[in-house]
Design an enzyme around this catalytic site. Structure first.
Site, PDB file in Angstrom:
ATOM      1  N   GLU A   1      34.945  60.456  46.307  1.00  0.00           N
ATOM      2  CA  GLU A   1      35.209  59.023  46.053  1.00  0.00           C
ATOM      3  C   GLU A   1      34.151  58.089  46.650  1.00  0.00           C
ATOM      4  O   GLU A   1      34.481  57.081  47.274  1.00  0.00           O
ATOM      5  CB  GLU A   1      36.600  58.649  46.574  1.00  0.00           C
ATOM      6  CG  GLU A   1      37.697  59.482  45.940  1.00  0.00           C
ATOM      7  CD  GLU A   1      39.110  59.074  46.361  1.00  0.00           C
ATOM      8  OE1 GLU A   1      39.240  58.176  47.199  1.00  0.00           O
ATOM      9  OE2 GLU A   1      40.067  59.662  45.833  1.00  0.00           O
TER      10      GLU A   1
ATOM     11  N   GLU B   1      42.272  67.474  40.294  1.00  0.00           N
ATOM     12  CA  GLU B   1      43.527  66.987  40.908  1.00  0.00           C
ATOM     13  C   GLU B   1      44.504  66.498  39.845  1.00  0.00           C
ATOM     14  O   GLU B   1      45.189  65.484  40.014  1.00  0.00           O
ATOM     15  CB  GLU B   1      43.229  65.845  41.903  1.00  0.00           C
ATOM     16  CG  GLU B   1      42.220  66.219  42.965  1.00  0.00           C
ATOM     17  CD  GLU B   1      41.990  65.140  44.019  1.00  0.00           C
ATOM     18  OE1 GLU B   1      42.798  64.187  44.106  1.00  0.00           O
ATOM     19  OE2 GLU B   1      40.994  65.249  44.751  1.00  0.00           O
TER      20      GLU B   1
HETATM   21  C1  XIL Z   1      46.398  62.903  49.112  1.00  0.00           C
HETATM   22  C2  XIL Z   1      47.455  63.916  49.509  1.00  0.00           C
HETATM   23  O1  XIL Z   1      48.056  64.432  48.359  1.00  0.00           O
HETATM   24  C3  XIL Z   1      48.477  63.262  50.408  1.00  0.00           C
HETATM   25  O2  XIL Z   1      49.387  64.243  50.912  1.00  0.00           O
HETATM   26  C4  XIL Z   1      47.790  62.560  51.567  1.00  0.00           C
HETATM   27  O3  XIL Z   1      48.750  61.855  52.324  1.00  0.00           O
HETATM   28  C5  XIL Z   1      46.733  61.597  51.082  1.00  0.00           C
HETATM   29  O4  XIL Z   1      45.820  62.294  50.237  1.00  0.00           O
HETATM   30  N1  XIL Z   1      42.565  61.832  45.894  1.00  0.00           N
HETATM   31  C6  XIL Z   1      42.163  62.836  46.735  1.00  0.00           C
HETATM   32  C7  XIL Z   1      43.171  63.570  47.542  1.00  0.00           C
HETATM   33  O5  XIL Z   1      40.981  63.199  46.728  1.00  0.00           O
HETATM   34  O6  XIL Z   1      42.647  64.019  48.769  1.00  0.00           O
HETATM   35  C8  XIL Z   1      44.414  62.746  47.775  1.00  0.00           C
HETATM   36  O7  XIL Z   1      45.367  63.578  48.407  1.00  0.00           O
HETATM   37  C9  XIL Z   1      44.928  62.186  46.471  1.00  0.00           C
HETATM   38  C10 XIL Z   1      43.905  61.288  45.831  1.00  0.00           C
END
Ligand code: XIL
Length: 393
Positions: free
Chosen positions: A179, A297
């Protein structure tokens, strides 16, 4: 471990379930949805013998399917862990490799939970991927008060070298930087104004990839980001900035091998319009740079969808179907991971709560580990995907 072995491992599991009367042992097969057939009808009509796991279906096309999992859930919920092993070929720790988890203090590393997950993956013949080495979120409290312009490079070097070396040779891939793009921050290069950028300048990204490559020459090194999917001005700007960054990294010889597209999808409304040809041409432009693409994701935020569960599940499945059909038509897309596997453990329940208070249903399995229309949509998309070139990545 060979593909054959991996398949037979899952078939043993499936066989055990069949003995328990839960499902029937399997052959690879295809099913199609006719127009006007709802996903729920299709689910009911699907012969049980076609219910091979998502991992096996993806594998048949030279694709990888897997999911994010957490230490807390995989170590305490045996039914969930069994479902995970049955469905997945690759595991990514959801939080356990983030700074917040690994770095209790500036001079300490705590690998306990990450190691447990790495061992779980090894024990069950799952590939293991790393998320993430640099992110502006998920940082420990001490970071803000300890890291500054003078010591930032030293922290970055020590962190990446220590963490990547520990899993070197066993990691499928690393999300080296997560990101880093945010055109809204107003910079000409579209980069996000993170602490790393402030302290080290835009070349912190190149440095991170070089350190990761030196510590593990085998892992696929990935730049990972979100908001690249829809036909909105904001996401178009994010796609443009992403391509610009990838072009710059490639032209300066940065050891980057793939783009990770998070794909947290949001079904419904003009603001989320899906444009097949724009998305395909973006993927093609990334592939033309010689990069692989991983969907890292995937899930479907259902907070704006109706309360009725079967209606909601059908719409979520439709989002999976449309998205996967489009992205899998690009041969450079080599893996698909969902952000969780079962609705019982999804970050969206707390991150994007529904107004009606009902739990979110964004994933392929429901909270009882039963296959949802989204599972069948994924199965169909894998079955219909063009064969990937071998060897698989
Ligand atoms: C999220 C997790 O799912 C949560 O449990 C945590 O509290 C915060 O992070 N993009 C990403 C991930 O790259 O690392 C994130 O994961 C979701 C959004």
């Amino acid at each position: 471990m060979t593909k054959h072995f991996a398949n037979s491992r899952r078939q043993v599991l499936l066989g055990l379930q069949a003995l328990a009367g839960l499902t029937t042992l399997t052959a690879l097969g295809q099913f199609r949805l006719g127009w006007g057939t709802t996903m729920a009808q299709a689910t009911r009509n699907l012969p049980k013998t076609r219910e091979t796991s998502l991992g096996i279906r993806a594998d048949a096309k030279g694709l990888l399917y897997g999911a994010a999992g957490r230490y807390r859930h995989l170590s305490s919920d045996a039914a969930y862990a069994a479902a995970f092993v049955q469905q997945c070929s690759i595991l990514v720790p959801e939080n356990e490799l983030k700074w917040q988890a690994l770095r209790p203090a500036p001079d300490q590393f705590d690998f306990q939970q990450a190691d447990w997950l790495a061992n779980f993956a090894r024990a069950h013949d799952l590939k293991f991927r790393g998320h993430t080495l640099l992110w502006h979120i998920g940082m420990p409290k001490w970071f803000k008060t300890t890291v500054n312009r003078q010591n930032a490079e030293q922290f970055l070097r020590e962190h990446i070298t220590t963490v990547v070396s520990r899993y070197a040779g066993t990691m499928h891939s690393w999300d080296v930087v997560n990101e880093a793009i945010n055109p809204g921050d107003g910079r000409a290069d579209g980069l996000r104004n993170t602490a790393w950028l402030k302290f080290l300048g835009p070349d912190y990204i190149d440095l991170a990839f070089r350190l990761a490559a030196a510590a593990d020459p085998q892992a696929l090194l990935v730049y990972n980001d979100f908001g690249l999917d829809y036909d909105t001005a904001e996401e178009e700007a994010r796609r443009v900035a992403t391509l610009k960054l990838l072009e710059r990294l490639k032209s300066q010889g940065t050891p980057i091998h793939a783009l990770g597209i998070q794909a947290h999808l949001l079904f419904g409304g003009d603001a989320t319009s899906f444009n097949v040809s724009k998305l395909r041409s973006f993927l093609k432009a990334v592939a033309d740079l010689g990069l692989k693409i991983l969907i890292t994701e995937l899930d479907v935020k259902d907070q704006q969808l109706p309360s009725d569960i079967s209606e909601r599940d059908d719409l979520v499945a439709k989002a999976y179907e449309d998205y996967l059909t489009t992205v899998l038509s690009e041969p450079a897309v080599s893996a698909v991971l969902t952000w969780g596997l079962s609705d019982c453990y999804t970050w969206l329940t707390s991150y994007r709560p529904r107004q009606d208070g009902a739990p979110a249903r964004p994933l392929p399995l429901d909270a009882q580990l039963q296959r949802k229309p989204a599972w069948y949509a994924m199965a169909q998309a894998f079955d219909q995907a063009p064969q990937r070139p071998t060897p698989r990545i």
